[in-house]
Design an enzyme around this catalytic site. Structure first.
Site, PDB file in Angstrom:
ATOM      1  N   GLY A   1       5.315   3.222   6.206  1.00  0.00           N
ATOM      2  CA  GLY A   1       4.869   1.739   6.461  1.00  0.00           C
ATOM      3  C   GLY A   1       4.496   1.954   4.280  1.00  0.00           C
ATOM      4  O   GLY A   1       4.445   2.827   3.406  1.00  0.00           O
ATOM      5  N   ASN A   2       3.835   0.608   4.224  1.00  0.00           N
ATOM      6  CA  ASN A   2       2.570   0.327   2.748  1.00  0.00           C
ATOM      7  C   ASN A   2       1.079  -0.080   3.132  1.00  0.00           C
ATOM      8  O   ASN A   2       1.057  -0.636   4.168  1.00  0.00           O
ATOM      9  CB  ASN A   2       4.001  -0.531   2.016  1.00  0.00           C
ATOM     10  CG  ASN A   2       4.200  -1.872   1.890  1.00  0.00           C
ATOM     11  OD1 ASN A   2       3.523  -1.984   2.765  1.00  0.00           O
ATOM     12  ND2 ASN A   2       5.944  -1.947   2.487  1.00  0.00           N
ATOM     13  N   ARG A   3       0.938  -0.627   2.280  1.00  0.00           N
ATOM     14  CA  ARG A   3      -0.827  -0.427   2.528  1.00  0.00           C
ATOM     15  C   ARG A   3      -0.847  -2.140   2.312  1.00  0.00           C
ATOM     16  O   ARG A   3      -2.023  -2.562   2.476  1.00  0.00           O
ATOM     17  CB  ARG A   3      -1.870  -0.370   1.664  1.00  0.00           C
ATOM     18  CG  ARG A   3      -1.679   1.146   1.320  1.00  0.00           C
ATOM     19  CD  ARG A   3      -2.055   1.667  -0.230  1.00  0.00           C
ATOM     20  NE  ARG A   3      -2.708   3.198  -0.243  1.00  0.00           N
ATOM     21  CZ  ARG A   3      -3.056   3.571  -0.178  1.00  0.00           C
ATOM     22  NH1 ARG A   3      -3.460   3.680   1.123  1.00  0.00           N
ATOM     23  NH2 ARG A   3      -3.093   4.863   0.221  1.00  0.00           N
TER      24      ARG A   3
ATOM     25  N   ALA B   1       5.665  -7.491   1.417  1.00  0.00           N
ATOM     26  CA  ALA B   1       6.181  -5.684   0.509  1.00  0.00           C
ATOM     27  C   ALA B   1       6.804  -4.892   1.700  1.00  0.00           C
ATOM     28  O   ALA B   1       6.907  -4.253   2.579  1.00  0.00           O
ATOM     29  CB  ALA B   1       4.987  -4.732   0.480  1.00  0.00           C
TER      30      ALA B   1
END
Ligand SMILES: Cc1cc2nc3c(=O)[nH]c(=O)nc-3n(C[C@H](O)[C@H](O)[C@H](O)COP(=O)(O)O)c2cc1C
Length: 455
Positions: A238-240, A312
């Site tokens: 995943g990402n932040r 994102a």
């Protein structure tokens, strides 16, 4: 556009409560309000009943664009309790001028007026600038009250100055220089996080100051949050992304009258209840939801007016996600494959739609924004919002953002650090202007988008 958004400064994104009490120096509070705004603060004015005899609410409201809080026993129009909302949302409270009477009330916790009530109810830092006759200030009662505010309450006291007083006498009692008071507000806030970044957490603005419904009748599609790419049934890459930026855009568009379709990946914030929400997890799911949006209606017309891609999206995903949970072992090699470029795909389809939607991309970088310029040209979007997430107060999870707006047909604009809602409002100003220009061009001839006025 609010004053704070336009001017920039040391208090951008901050919400400051300015308490005014019944001193002859109250006329200087009007200038103090302007100075706080010039530093970028949104200001809520609080007055004691005596202060209203010295300075008119009309002046203060016209400048702050917020109703002055003067009556402790009247609720806000939406039913909330004014002094509690201000106490909970203000980043700092500054009482200037502070009368001898108010110092006494505050030192004893007597919450009979809005200014004392807000100071009692808050955990924000408080700055107090007394102003009065020299004998009054020197009196042991006043001195004891000032000492209690400073030593027991931790308030920052900006001592009055010596000089000629309104009474015609001279002495120590003149309100300190306004620049000194503003500096003190900046200093007490320091690097504390913004307490209420969204307008909804603050007391309301004057109805006339609320943005007009300039997106009424428009359909805006917003993507928000991060995507997750499965490694196995329990793990993912995943990402932040917290989704705050995309959700702020969706809410701002709704507030301006738009119909909003929100395609949301993983987010850490509540989604606006009035938006038409599609939840997605992976880039592939996001791509499918977008493809549905991009289909022309039965009349052959585009089903939306603008697409704002704030999500994102993963650039890579595991080539072969495991069907069953992977178990602990000596090592694990993941082979990643690039995901489809959803922005480029969306642009390619949208360019054939009629009327042509306004397309906005986001570019997250760490360090130089040069790549964002290349991305703008390569992707063919109308607007690209570039931000450097390595900068403090910008990017993932924060309530603020510092972005540069790149446009295919206008010079780059580096915006000051703003709340994410502030960024959303500015961005929608540009989108609304482009939509109006698109419609005007459709009436008169070929597409021509004038450069919007800078604000
Ligand atoms: C013309 C005039 C000027 C005044 N200026 C001051 C002042 O500078 N400082 C002060 O402590 N009181 C001043 N006062 C007295 C206050 O207005 C009075 O004590 C009042 O009750 C203060 O109420 P407040 O503290 O709730 O605002 C002044 C009164 C008058 C009539």
């Amino acid at each position: 556009m609010t004053d704070s958004g336009r001017l920039g400064g040391r208090l951008v994104g901050r919400f400051v409560a300015l308490g005014i009490t019944g001193s002859i120096a109250a006329y200087k509070s009007v200038e103090l309000l302007r100075r706080l705004q010039a530093e970028g603060a949104e200001v809520q004015v609080l007055v004691t009943p005596s202060a209203t005899r010295f300075v008119a609410a009309l002046t203060l409201e016209a400048l702050s664009r917020r109703p002055v809080e003067s009556d402790l026993l009247t609720l806000l129009p939406d039913g909330r309790i004014g002094h509690v909302v201000t106490a909970d949302s203000a980043d700092a409270i500054v009482v200037a001028p502070a009368t001898a009477h108010w110092l006494g009330a505050m030192a004893n916790g007597l919450a009979a007026d809005v200014v004392t009530a807000v100071c009692l109810a808050t955990s924000a830092p408080v700055v107090v600038a007394p102003a009065m006759d020299g004998e009054m200030y020197a009196h042991p009662a006043t001195q004891a009250n000032v000492a209690r505010l400073r030593d027991a309450f931790g308030y920052t006291i900006i001592e009055p100055e010596a000089g000629p007083l309104a009474s015609g006498q001279a002495g120590v009692g003149r309100l300190a220089e306004l620049s000194q008071i503003v500096d003190a507000v900046v200093a007490v806030i320091g690097r504390r996080p913004i307490r209420a970044a969204d307008e909804t957490g603050r007391p309301p603005r004057l109805a006339a100051a609320v943005r007009e419904a300039d997106l009424d009748g428009r359909h805006i599609v917003v993507t928000a949050g991060g995507t997750r790419e499965a490694i196995d049934p329990v793990r993912f890459i995943g990402n932040r992304s917290s989704g705050k930026m995309g959700v702020a855009i969706a809410q701002a568009a709704l507030d301006r009258g738009a119909r909003v379709s929100l395609i949301a990946g993983s987010v850490e914030v509540d989604l606006p209840s009035d938006a038409e929400v599609t939840r997605v997890e992976s880039t592939a799911e996001l791509g499918k939801a977008l493809a549905t949006m991009l289909q022309a209606g039965p009349d052959g017309r585009a089903g939306f007016d603008a697409l704002i891609m704030a999500a994102a999206v993963a650039d890579f995903r595991p080539r072969r996600p495991a069907k069953a949970k992977l178990h602990r072992g000596a090592s694990l090699n993941l082979e990643l494959e690039p995901t489809p470029d959803l922005l480029a795909e969306a642009v390619a389809v949208a360019r054939d739609l009629s009327p042509m939607p306004i397309l906005v991309g986001f570019a997250t970088e760490t360090g130089s924004l040069e790549r964002a310029v290349v991305k703008l040209q390569r992707k063919g979007v109308d607007l690209l919002v570039a931000n450097d997430v390595a900068e403090p107060g910008s990017g993932f999870g924060t309530n603020t953002n510092r972005v540069t707006l790149l446009a295919a047909d206008a010079p780059a604009e580096a915006w000051p650090i703003l709340t994410k809602r502030g960024v959303a409002d500015r961005l929608l100003d540009r989108v609304a202007a482009r939509l109006d220009a698109r419609d005007a061009a459709a009436q008169t001839g070929p597409r021509h988008v004038p450069q919007e006025s800078r604000s």
